[in-house]
Design a protein around this motif. Structure first.
Motif, mmCIF file in Angstrom:
data_model
loop_
_atom_site.group_PDB
_atom_site.id
_atom_site.type_symbol
_atom_site.label_atom_id
_atom_site.label_comp_id
_atom_site.label_asym_id
_atom_site.label_seq_id
_atom_site.Cartn_x
_atom_site.Cartn_y
_atom_site.Cartn_z
ATOM 1 N N ASN A 1 0.695 -1.154 -0.033
ATOM 2 C CA ASN A 1 -0.036 0.004 0.045
ATOM 3 C C ASN A 1 0.883 1.227 0.054
ATOM 4 N N PHE A 2 1.861 1.206 -0.553
ATOM 5 C CA PHE A 2 2.683 2.340 -0.836
ATOM 6 C C PHE A 2 1.978 3.695 -1.578
ATOM 7 N N ASN A 3 2.211 4.675 -0.936
ATOM 8 C CA ASN A 3 1.611 5.945 -1.406
ATOM 9 C C ASN A 3 0.181 6.365 -0.587
ATOM 10 N N LYS A 4 -0.197 5.223 0.201
ATOM 11 C CA LYS A 4 -1.369 5.395 0.959
ATOM 12 C C LYS A 4 -1.020 5.804 2.471
ATOM 13 N N PHE A 5 -1.596 6.680 2.857
ATOM 14 C CA PHE A 5 -1.746 7.112 4.341
ATOM 15 C C PHE A 5 -2.465 6.600 5.095
ATOM 16 N N TYR A 6 -2.275 5.974 6.326
ATOM 17 C CA TYR A 6 -3.368 5.480 7.141
ATOM 18 C C TYR A 6 -3.626 6.335 8.406
ATOM 19 N N PHE A 7 -4.317 6.955 8.805
ATOM 20 C CA PHE A 7 -4.486 7.885 9.775
ATOM 21 C C PHE A 7 -5.257 7.476 11.041
ATOM 22 N N HIS B 1 -9.464 8.534 -3.383
ATOM 23 C CA HIS B 1 -8.751 8.478 -4.710
ATOM 24 C C HIS B 1 -7.409 8.915 -4.597
ATOM 25 N N TYR B 2 -6.339 8.573 -5.456
ATOM 26 C CA TYR B 2 -5.151 9.043 -5.514
ATOM 27 C C TYR B 2 -4.753 9.058 -6.870
ATOM 28 N N SER B 3 -3.579 9.773 -7.284
ATOM 29 C CA SER B 3 -2.979 9.955 -8.491
ATOM 30 C C SER B 3 -1.316 10.024 -8.430
ATOM 31 N N THR C 1 -5.030 7.413 -12.312
ATOM 32 C CA THR C 1 -5.824 7.584 -10.888
ATOM 33 C C THR C 1 -5.831 6.258 -10.399
ATOM 34 N N ALA C 2 -6.016 6.140 -9.071
ATOM 35 C CA ALA C 2 -6.085 4.883 -8.417
ATOM 36 C C ALA C 2 -7.149 4.899 -7.297
ATOM 37 N N LYS C 3 -7.699 3.674 -6.982
ATOM 38 C CA LYS C 3 -8.595 3.738 -5.955
ATOM 39 C C LYS C 3 -8.056 3.687 -4.461
ATOM 40 N N GLY C 4 -8.776 4.535 -3.596
ATOM 41 C CA GLY C 4 -8.123 4.514 -2.100
ATOM 42 C C GLY C 4 -9.144 3.299 -1.291
ATOM 43 N N GLU C 5 -8.955 3.986 -0.051
ATOM 44 C CA GLU C 5 -9.987 3.123 0.857
ATOM 45 C C GLU C 5 -11.536 2.880 0.542
ATOM 46 N N VAL C 6 -12.121 4.251 0.410
ATOM 47 C CA VAL C 6 -13.409 4.478 0.373
ATOM 48 C C VAL C 6 -13.769 5.131 -1.031
ATOM 49 N N PRO C 7 -13.608 4.472 -2.354
ATOM 50 C CA PRO C 7 -13.742 5.080 -3.485
ATOM 51 C C PRO C 7 -15.203 5.181 -3.854
ATOM 52 N N GLY D 1 -18.897 6.010 -5.066
ATOM 53 C CA GLY D 1 -19.720 7.030 -5.230
ATOM 54 C C GLY D 1 -18.693 8.395 -5.780
ATOM 55 N N TYR D 2 -17.751 8.025 -6.023
ATOM 56 C CA TYR D 2 -16.789 9.232 -6.238
ATOM 57 C C TYR D 2 -15.963 8.728 -7.721
ATOM 58 N N ASN D 3 -15.712 9.839 -8.393
ATOM 59 C CA ASN D 3 -14.615 9.947 -9.666
ATOM 60 C C ASN D 3 -13.496 10.764 -9.518
ATOM 61 N N VAL D 4 -12.602 10.466 -10.238
ATOM 62 C CA VAL D 4 -11.668 11.486 -10.013
ATOM 63 C C VAL D 4 -10.927 11.595 -11.557
ATOM 64 N N SER D 5 -10.302 12.736 -11.785
ATOM 65 C CA SER D 5 -9.453 13.054 -13.236
ATOM 66 C C SER D 5 -8.228 13.776 -12.601
ATOM 67 N N ARG D 6 -7.295 13.572 -13.619
ATOM 68 C CA ARG D 6 -5.939 14.440 -13.567
ATOM 69 C C ARG D 6 -5.416 14.664 -14.712
ATOM 70 N N LEU D 7 -6.062 15.498 -15.349
ATOM 71 C CA LEU D 7 -5.763 15.760 -16.756
ATOM 72 C C LEU D 7 -4.568 16.701 -16.940
ATOM 73 N N LYS D 8 -4.379 17.442 -15.888
ATOM 74 C CA LYS D 8 -3.291 18.249 -15.900
ATOM 75 C C LYS D 8 -2.417 17.959 -14.434
ATOM 76 N N LYS D 9 -1.213 18.118 -14.768
ATOM 77 C CA LYS D 9 -0.323 17.868 -13.380
ATOM 78 C C LYS D 9 -0.882 18.495 -12.035
ATOM 79 N N GLN D 10 -1.166 19.787 -12.342
ATOM 80 C CA GLN D 10 -1.296 20.662 -11.115
ATOM 81 C C GLN D 10 -2.790 20.336 -10.667
ATOM 82 N N ASN D 11 -3.807 19.926 -11.175
ATOM 83 C CA ASN D 11 -5.117 19.740 -10.919
ATOM 84 C C ASN D 11 -5.604 18.206 -10.527
ATOM 85 N N PHE D 12 -6.284 18.230 -9.505
ATOM 86 C CA PHE D 12 -6.938 16.996 -9.198
ATOM 87 C C PHE D 12 -8.383 17.168 -8.972
#
Lengths: 116, 116
Positions: free
Chosen positions: A100-106, B47-49, B55-61, B63-74
């Motif tokens: 689970n690299f890159n994932k933080f667990y709080f 989610h994370y990128s 993009t990739a799913k986290g612990e509670v994904p 009901g949510y969607n994400v996009s990272r079209l530009k490096k500076q925006n998520f």
């Protein structure tokens, strides 16, 4: 599994008292990172410290100190001579270097109330 | 540097409505994250990128969607908001390094979302 436990939900102290916030973690990673963040009443999350698992030296920064003990899987945070401005919610977090690299667990956080 | 910024700061939605939360960072960080914070539960990763276009799913994904079209925006999207999505949403970013190194995550100010 990765897990962080902050058993103290809320602590109240009087100004100038010392206070220790407990953090116990579980991980199957042999290399991992531990963090402490502060969340004052304004709501933002402020980074306090990062510690990796291969450096067991304790750290002191002004009134703040951290005690990392691998043998007990703990990373406790002590505030010496607490001040009203220390009132906040404090979070401990864990990130593994392999699983689970890159994932933080709080942890669920400890609310510290410092009364004048 | 503004660091990590989030838009909007606060929003009220009705059940079934959609919305997008914007996160922007000016630190040239590779990695970006979305968390939600609920009372007594700490922060949980949605989610994370790890880079532009990924993009990739986290612990509670759910009901949510994400996009990272530009490096500076998520961007975090809620297609059909539900009352269970009432929460405070935090965006974070960090430098990208390969395991076993884990960089510190820096957080935005948060977005408070209320779904009626």
């Amino acid at each position: 599994a990765q897990k962080v436990t902050q058993a103290q939900t809320e602590i109240s102290v009087v100004e100038k008292e010392d206070v220790t916030l407990d953090c116990v973690y579980e991980t199957r990673d042999t290399t991992y990172y531990l963090f402490w963040y502060k969340q004052p009443p304004s709501g933002e999350l402020v980074f306090l410290i990062r510690r990796n698992s291969f450096d067991e030296q304790n750290e002191i920064s002004g009134r703040y100190s951290w005690n990392f003990q691998k043998s007990t899987s703990s990373f406790n945070f002590t505030i010496t001579a607490s001040q009203v401005v220390d009132s906040a919610v404090y979070f401990c977090a864990l990130s593994g270097a392999r699983y689970n690299f890159n994932k933080f667990y709080f942890g669920s956080g400890t609310k510290l109330n410092v009364k004048p | 540097n503004a660091g990590v910024t989030q838009t909007p700061k606060f929003r009220v939605l009705k059940t079934g409505q959609s919305m997008t939360l914007l996160c922007a960072q000016d630190m040239n960080h590779e990695y970006m994250y979305w968390y939600r914070q609920d009372p007594g539960m700490g922060l949980r990763l949605i989610h994370y990128s790890v880079g532009e276009g990924t993009t990739a799913k986290g612990e509670v994904p759910d009901g949510y969607n994400v996009s990272r079209l530009k490096k500076q925006n998520f961007l975090l999207g809620l297609e059909s908001a539900a009352p269970s999505q009432t929460s405070v949403y935090f965006c974070a970013s960090s430098y990208g390094r390969l395991p076993p190194y884990q960089e510190t995550q820096y957080f935005g100010p948060g977005t408070r979302l209320l779904v009626l």
